[in-house]
Scaffold this active site. Structure first.
Site, PDB file in Angstrom:
ATOM      1  N   HIS A   1       0.157  10.119  -7.358  1.00 28.93           N
ATOM      2  CA  HIS A   1       0.336   8.916  -6.646  1.00 28.93           C
ATOM      3  C   HIS A   1      -0.514   7.713  -7.564  1.00 28.93           C
ATOM      4  O   HIS A   1       0.335   6.632  -7.834  1.00 28.93           O
ATOM      5  CB  HIS A   1      -0.025   8.851  -5.317  1.00 28.93           C
ATOM      6  CG  HIS A   1      -0.102   7.602  -4.512  1.00 28.93           C
ATOM      7  ND1 HIS A   1       1.050   6.770  -4.125  1.00 28.93           N
ATOM      8  CD2 HIS A   1      -1.233   6.895  -4.214  1.00 28.93           C
ATOM      9  CE1 HIS A   1       0.572   5.697  -3.614  1.00 28.93           C
ATOM     10  NE2 HIS A   1      -0.711   5.703  -3.686  1.00 28.93           N
TER      11      HIS A   1
ATOM     12  N   ARG B   1       8.837  10.631  -8.365  1.00 29.51           N
ATOM     13  CA  ARG B   1       7.353  10.312  -9.022  1.00 29.51           C
ATOM     14  C   ARG B   1       6.957  11.392  -9.644  1.00 29.51           C
ATOM     15  O   ARG B   1       6.479  12.497  -9.237  1.00 29.51           O
ATOM     16  CB  ARG B   1       6.356   9.929  -7.744  1.00 29.51           C
ATOM     17  CG  ARG B   1       5.289   9.248  -8.100  1.00 29.51           C
ATOM     18  CD  ARG B   1       4.402   9.371  -7.076  1.00 29.51           C
ATOM     19  NE  ARG B   1       3.758  10.666  -6.966  1.00 29.51           N
ATOM     20  CZ  ARG B   1       3.083  11.042  -5.894  1.00 29.51           C
ATOM     21  NH1 ARG B   1       3.033  10.326  -4.855  1.00 29.51           N
ATOM     22  NH2 ARG B   1       2.650  12.344  -5.684  1.00 29.51           N
TER      23      ARG B   1
ATOM     24  N   TYR C   1      -0.580  19.150  -2.589  1.00 30.96           N
ATOM     25  CA  TYR C   1       0.577  19.257  -1.544  1.00 30.96           C
ATOM     26  C   TYR C   1       1.837  19.481  -2.489  1.00 30.96           C
ATOM     27  O   TYR C   1       2.861  19.433  -1.509  1.00 30.96           O
ATOM     28  CB  TYR C   1       0.385  17.818  -0.928  1.00 30.96           C
ATOM     29  CG  TYR C   1       0.416  16.771  -1.904  1.00 30.96           C
ATOM     30  CD1 TYR C   1       1.733  16.156  -2.721  1.00 30.96           C
ATOM     31  CD2 TYR C   1      -0.699  15.878  -2.284  1.00 30.96           C
ATOM     32  CE1 TYR C   1       1.746  14.978  -3.155  1.00 30.96           C
ATOM     33  CE2 TYR C   1      -0.556  14.884  -3.233  1.00 30.96           C
ATOM     34  CZ  TYR C   1       0.441  14.414  -3.516  1.00 30.96           C
ATOM     35  OH  TYR C   1       0.490  13.370  -4.502  1.00 30.96           O
TER      36      TYR C   1
HETATM   37  C1  LIG Z   1       0.064  -0.847   5.287  1.00 31.70           C
HETATM   38  C2  LIG Z   1      -0.252   0.086   4.305  1.00 31.70           C
HETATM   39  N1  LIG Z   1      -0.576   1.329   4.803  1.00 31.70           N
HETATM   40  C3  LIG Z   1      -1.105   2.306   3.921  1.00 31.70           C
HETATM   41  C4  LIG Z   1      -1.440   2.059   2.569  1.00 31.70           C
HETATM   42  C5  LIG Z   1      -1.923   3.109   1.821  1.00 31.70           C
HETATM   43  N2  LIG Z   1      -0.783   3.606   0.761  1.00 31.70           N
HETATM   44  C6  LIG Z   1      -0.736   3.180  -0.449  1.00 31.70           C
HETATM   45  S1  LIG Z   1       0.556   3.622  -1.361  1.00 31.70           S
HETATM   46  C7  LIG Z   1       1.086   4.547   0.165  1.00 31.70           C
HETATM   47  C8  LIG Z   1       2.153   5.452  -0.188  1.00 31.70           C
HETATM   48  C9  LIG Z   1       3.508   4.492  -0.291  1.00 31.70           C
HETATM   49  O1  LIG Z   1       4.491   5.420  -0.540  1.00 31.70           O
HETATM   50  P1  LIG Z   1       6.004   4.616  -1.179  1.00 31.70           P
HETATM   51  O2  LIG Z   1       6.337   3.642  -0.222  1.00 31.70           O
HETATM   52  O3  LIG Z   1       6.884   5.766  -0.891  1.00 31.70           O
HETATM   53  O4  LIG Z   1       5.837   3.876  -2.470  1.00 31.70           O
HETATM   54  P2  LIG Z   1       5.455   4.763  -3.781  1.00 31.70           P
HETATM   55  O5  LIG Z   1       3.834   4.938  -3.842  1.00 31.70           O
HETATM   56  O6  LIG Z   1       6.072   6.280  -3.870  1.00 31.70           O
HETATM   57  O7  LIG Z   1       5.650   3.869  -4.746  1.00 31.70           O
HETATM   58  C10 LIG Z   1       0.252   4.562   1.019  1.00 31.70           C
HETATM   59  C11 LIG Z   1       0.126   5.214   2.193  1.00 31.70           C
HETATM   60  C12 LIG Z   1      -0.990   0.793   1.983  1.00 31.70           C
HETATM   61  N3  LIG Z   1      -1.307   0.424   0.902  1.00 31.70           N
HETATM   62  N4  LIG Z   1      -0.597  -0.190   2.855  1.00 31.70           N
END
Ligand SMILES: Cc1ncc(C[n+]2csc(CCOP(=O)(O)OP(=O)(O)O)c2C)c(N)n1
Ligand SMILES: Cc1ncc(C[n+]2csc(CCOP(=O)(O)OP(=O)(O)O)c2C)c(N)n1
Ligand SMILES: [Mg+2]
Ligand SMILES: [Mg+2]
Lengths: 337, 353, 337, 353
Positions: free
Chosen positions: D252, D248, D261
């Site tokens: 985010h 990425r 971070y």
């Molecule tokens: C159940 C849940 N917990 C927390 C969140 C908050 N949140 C949104 S994106 C994220 C990180 C996701 O990381 P990843 O699965 O690696 O996907 P990426 O964003 O890297 O595409 C979090 C913790 C959420 N959307 N759903």
């Protein structure tokens, strides 16, 4: 006295609790280096280390389940659920474990777990970032549920929540994170205050009960009504479970009229409980049916329309008119059949 | 891993033998005694259920070696989180016989104080306790202690999200926790093949956790595996996943009728691998199971069963108002009021003519 | 007409739905060879095959989540949650997915999912086998919630639930599984009846509202009260969300008195909603505050004490006395403050 | 698995080459065009957010190869379930540019009708969609069809119980589903090492699911892996787990500040493995990226961005009463009444002087 925003006040309360009690540990997603997506835990990992401020893997059930184990071992875990809408994966651990462990072990095992929930709408957020799940927890025996509404009570109540030997769901009204106020950092804690509702404005015509973000709206409504010559008593629940009914009942015995406001859906919300309980307590004093001013029974809508879902000042004033029998939106509509 | 064949023959293993080098015949006889006693407890509890003295009972018949050998490998300051079938574990941790059945008599929420035997009350929600063990292990870690948290769970439990999340957390923090999975081949009516295609030990490995698959009906193998895992945890090496392959020889609970779903031949097959028979054969072959010892074991088993039965039948019904106890630790006036009201309500009946 | 137990009636309804619509598939733990721990699905896998009656791995979130995917593909999944207390691991999928998918997709994707829940106490069971979680779902927009109470409505309502294009939580009062009754297997389905409450006994003094297992208790109470010269109107909610208030309001306008009964905890239960809603609709007609006769706000107690938790005939009669202002257990106790 | 090095050199692989034998330069140019266009979409959407036209945007910068190559390997009757970052996947499935941003403008719950492009609306609850894909695959299976369900999710998602349960179910039924995990190294501020100690592909294997780890910035490797997985699923071989290792490169979301971070050196390192640069280098080395083609691609990208911007800005606010639409499919008189009341309430304002 310090001037703090509500979010900083929570952070200050967390810091204070961690300084006071080495058994206080924090768990959550992104709460370490990042300081949480709302920066509530900003700086805590740097100061207290990675063993006391744990960035956790992305798994809410595990956050709460691990807190249960930590509590078993004598710790006081404070869990951050990143957003209201992400508490549901942890629902089983909360309602089947956290809430029942003390009962199940006949008091041998305490669950002094605080679950912090950035909460509610009005911030233009994406789906699942504006939920109001509090009623699920107020219906669950064994939990305590509180909602802060200003920097001072945010600070005091997070400390009280952590100090409680019971599990506490601590709801933080996101859209008031930036609300500023004076905070007495030495304000005394009260083992009881988690269960104490507070009269914020005295009044004689209608009792308005609110909590969380809507307390501010209720205060605005009281001011607006005053300009029309109507005297509103505003009560902040602070604790949603248990609810301290004494001040509300006293108030309603004087005003004869009750309005309860929340963002959560109407059906089965905290408002239903307050209305039913106050009717039980004050039936002979009521001059009109208690009125609920709440979110609709719909999923949280796209944020551009959220102003039509969650109650605002006008909706609350309309509800007050309804309680007063003045012309209002419900006049002539009937209340269904 | 197998160190004792079903026929009771000792198999040498350069890798694992050192872990059981100190397990002499006296220790094996102790394990034998435990297994016979817990089987007797199990039989007695089943009988009590049939006689209406217990509401339900989940027999552990066939899983004695897995439970006894692993539990006996623990230190008293280790902390155990189990499901509902680990009555032999509870026995080894020091639960009194009656404490094993009081919950199943439905008169109490727990049979024992978890801190008195360092073992949580049985968990009914499948898999939930694996997270508790992991969190407890984080606490051990924060304390700088060298105790270990142990999570017992079944083959079926491995499908629950909670168990996977526990593995994730344990691996992330190198937490001192042992995941002890008793693969008894069935989750009520569902064969383990529905829960996984491969071995369950492979599951653990996939989470980056050292994993072992052991003959769960072999006390020596279970002892070795548990000791390896405990040692790793104590020395900062993090979690271990143990799959103890065993068999649920009885019904799921006394309410279950396995003939509806289980091929009888399968049970026959596993009877040949009975963990007690196996150890009996081994000790007998070494002339280490003299008649007087067997008699002594039988006596202990019988007296334990008698104690269990007497204790069970004597258990009083709960006081009605006790249902309001311990909902909260801090004062809760509203609930106190409700209790008062209910007491008043009950008094009304006594007052009635 | 056939004489069936309530449990057999559900099984017959499932069979009928599967015969009628090839898109109906069943998912659940142990529902195949074993026919479910309550044998509700007995024989269905043998007759319809393993592709239509799926024994699932032991994972409730996956059962519901897979049902969402099946619904996406045009199926009508019927999920069995083995016991009430095991629905919580699936809570996230139910409240964040099942209930919102139709809304989220602006009606493009339908969620005709039925979630069957053997439900409630009174059977002497172990912990987590006697829960009453219905209020969590009635507070959730996008779901429909029904509770059957006798063989006929159990049969009809399971068919209606499956035929509905909305997700339906279908609560089955375990302790009435053996209740026998005549069932008209050809009784017509009604798209509306899921939302229709039913007056079972006409009466003039007090309106008693119940659902599920307590309907039988309410009928017993009506009979007992009649012997004392008190005339009770008994209404079976049948649908808990939405609630059909018309018959209740009509009744309360005549009786002026309302008692609502359920096993679930008092605080935030369905009773709170019914009392608040009926007060809104019938305020001027009420002669006394609506009364709730419910479980206490405690975790489900050890089964030997469950009779002190869930309302029985005496508790209901006591509540009726309370509504009538006759001497009762609450007389002189005050309703708190 | 890698078929194109970061420098854009083709690496021969006897095992995987057959799977991309038909991918000629023309096809590679198509993939190149897609990647450039989606990066342009991403940039435009980020700009729109900065300008206040979008509430939020989750950039996919750096993940173009993983998303485009996998999406282009699908058949139109395959069905895709994604998280929120898979805008390139949606683009390849046929979503119009404005449909990618309308949700992020907060004016609608969904950008498209899932059945029109056989792709579900983006899932915000991490991991939840993996179960939907698995259930959909069970439906395909029951239909006797040879379509495939595809679940996209992130490295962080692998920690959620739902994802593990999806793997359990998919394995249990040999469901035709592909688990496509984009390991972009971060879950907001958390490095992938917090979610797992080993590789994520090992996670899949642990559930008994054939798993592959591929260079996610390599269009050829991603194409090969996806095709292998689809072929297996179509031919009754069940699920496959693909870990596409990518990065990425942006925040985010537009609300995030990764400098808090993330070590800057890490980003620099990954800039050298940019998926577009890599394909560019390869095609250029073969003289297969003539200037006129590049100009054409740039023109498509610019016009797509313009279309996106114009469409976005023109999106109307939702009608207030639309919030009551589609809560239920069957009639719901109580909600109808609430809508009527609210309409009446709003009318009051218009009527007011
Ligand atoms: C159940 C849940 N917990 C927390 C969140 C908050 N949140 C949104 S994106 C994220 C990180 C996701 O990381 P990843 O699965 O690696 O996907 P990426 O964003 O890297 O595409 C979090 C913790 C959420 N959307 N759903
Ligand atoms: C969350 C949850 N779902 C369902 C059940 C019902 N249930 C009780 S035991 C059991 C099977 C457990 O199998 P396994 O994990 O293999 O343990 P075993 O009974 O074989 O010891 C099920 C499905 C439960 N107790 N908890
Ligand atoms: Mg098992
Ligand atoms: Mg990621």
């Amino acid at each position: 006295m310090s001037t703090l925003t509500l979010s900083k006040a929570i952070g200050a309360g967390l810091r204070r609790a961690m300084e006071t009690d080495p058994k206080v540990v924090l768990l959550g997603e992104d709460i370490g280096k990042l300081g949480g997506v709302y920066r509530i835990t900003d700086g805590l990992q740097a100061d207290f280390g990675e063993r006391r401020v744990l960035d956790t893997p992305l798994a809410e059930s595990a956050i709460i389940g691990a807190a249960v184990g930590l509590a078993y071992r004598g710790y006081r875990p404070v869990c951050e659920i990143q957003f209201d809408g992400f508490i549901y994966p942890a629902f089983d651990q909360i309602v089947s474990q956290v809430s029942r462990m003390h009962y199940r072990t006949k008091g041998a095992v305490r669950m002094p777990i605080t679950i912090r929930v950035p909460w509610g709408g009005g911030i233009g957020a994406a789906e699942h970032h504006s939920d109001s799940p509090e009623a699920y927890f107020t219906h669950t025996a064994g939990l305590r549920v509180v909602a802060c509404s200003n920097p001072q009570n945010a600070y005091t109540m997070i400390r009280e929540a952590i100090a409680s030997d019971d599990p506490v769901l601590y709801f933080e009204p996101k859209r008031r994170y930036h609300l500023k106020g004076e905070v007495d950092l030495e304000a005394p804690l009260s083992g009881q205050s988690a269960g104490r509702s507070q009269v914020l404005v005295a009044g004689t015509d209608v009792t308005v009960v609110a909590y969380g973000a809507l307390v501010q709206t209720a205060l605005d409504a009281a001011a607006a009504a005053e300009r029309e010559g109507i005297s509103i008593e505003v009560i902040d629940l602070l604790s949603l479970s248990p609810i301290d009914y004494a001040p509300i009942a006293q108030s309603v015995r004087r005003t004869g009229r009750l309005v309860v406001a929340h963002e959560a859906a109407l059906t089965g919300g905290v408002g239903a409980e307050v209305c039913a309980s106050i009717t039980e307590r004050c039936f002979e004093y009521l001059e009109a049916a208690p009125v609920r001013v709440t979110g609709h029974d719909i999923p949280y809508p796209p944020a551009k329309a959220e102003g039509h879902h969650i109650p605002d000042l006008d909706r609350l004033l309309d509800g007050i008119d309804c309680a007063l029998g003045r012309p209002n939106s419900r006049s002539g509509m009937g209340a269904g059949s | 891993m197998q160190l004792l064949t079903p026929a009771g023959e000792r198999v040498a293993s350069p890798e694992y033998d050192p872990w059981v080098g100190d397990v002499d015949d006296a220790q094996l006889r102790d394990l034998y005694r435990d297994m016979v006693v817990v089987r007797r407890i199990d039989t007695e509890a089943t009988a009590l259920q049939r006689q209406g003295e217990l509401a339900l009972w989940p027999p552990l018949l066939g899983q004695e070696a897995a439970q006894v050998a692993s539990a006996r490998a623990l230190r008293s300051d280790d902390f155990v989180f189990t499901s509902y079938r680990e009555n032999a574990v509870a026995y080894c941790r020091g639960a009194a016989p009656v404490e094993l059945v009081s919950v199943w008599r439905a008169v109490t929420a727990t049979g024992w104080n978890p801190y008195s035997i360092n073992m949580a009350t049985p968990q009914v929600v499948i898999g939930a306790q694996t997270l508790h063990a992991t969190g407890y292990a984080l606490g051990i870690q924060a304390d700088g202690a060298d105790a270990v948290a142990v999570a017992y769970f079944g083959d079926g439990a491995t499908s629950e999200g909670d168990v996977s999340e526990a593995l994730v957390f344990a691996a992330a923090y190198s937490a001192p926790v042992v995941f002890f999975c008793q693969n008894n081949h069935w989750a009520i009516s569902e064969p383990v093949t529905l829960q996984t295609r491969g071995s369950l030990a492979a599951r653990g490995s996939g989470f980056g956790i050292p994993s072992m698959r052991v003959d769960g009906n072999d006390v020596l193998a279970v002892t070795a595996a548990t000791r390896i895992a405990l040692d790793r945890a104590r020395s900062g090496g993090g979690p271990t996943f143990i799959e103890a392959v065993t068999y649920r020889m009885g019904p799921h609970t006394t309410a279950d009728d396995p003939t509806r779903y289980r091929p009888p031949a399968e049970l026959d097959e596993w009877r040949k691998r009975d963990p007690i028979v196996r150890l009996e054969a081994y000790l007998t072959s070494r002339n280490e199971l003299p008649d007087d010892f067997r008699a002594e074991v039988q006596a202990v088993a019988d007296s334990t069963a008698a104690e269990l039965r007497a204790g069970c039948i004597a258990l009083p019904d709960p006081d009605p108002l006790s249902i309001f106890d311990h909902v909260y630790a801090d004062p809760h006036p509203a609930l106190e009021q409700r209790r008062e009201w209910y007491a008043h309500y009950l008094d009304g009946f006594e007052a009635a003519p």
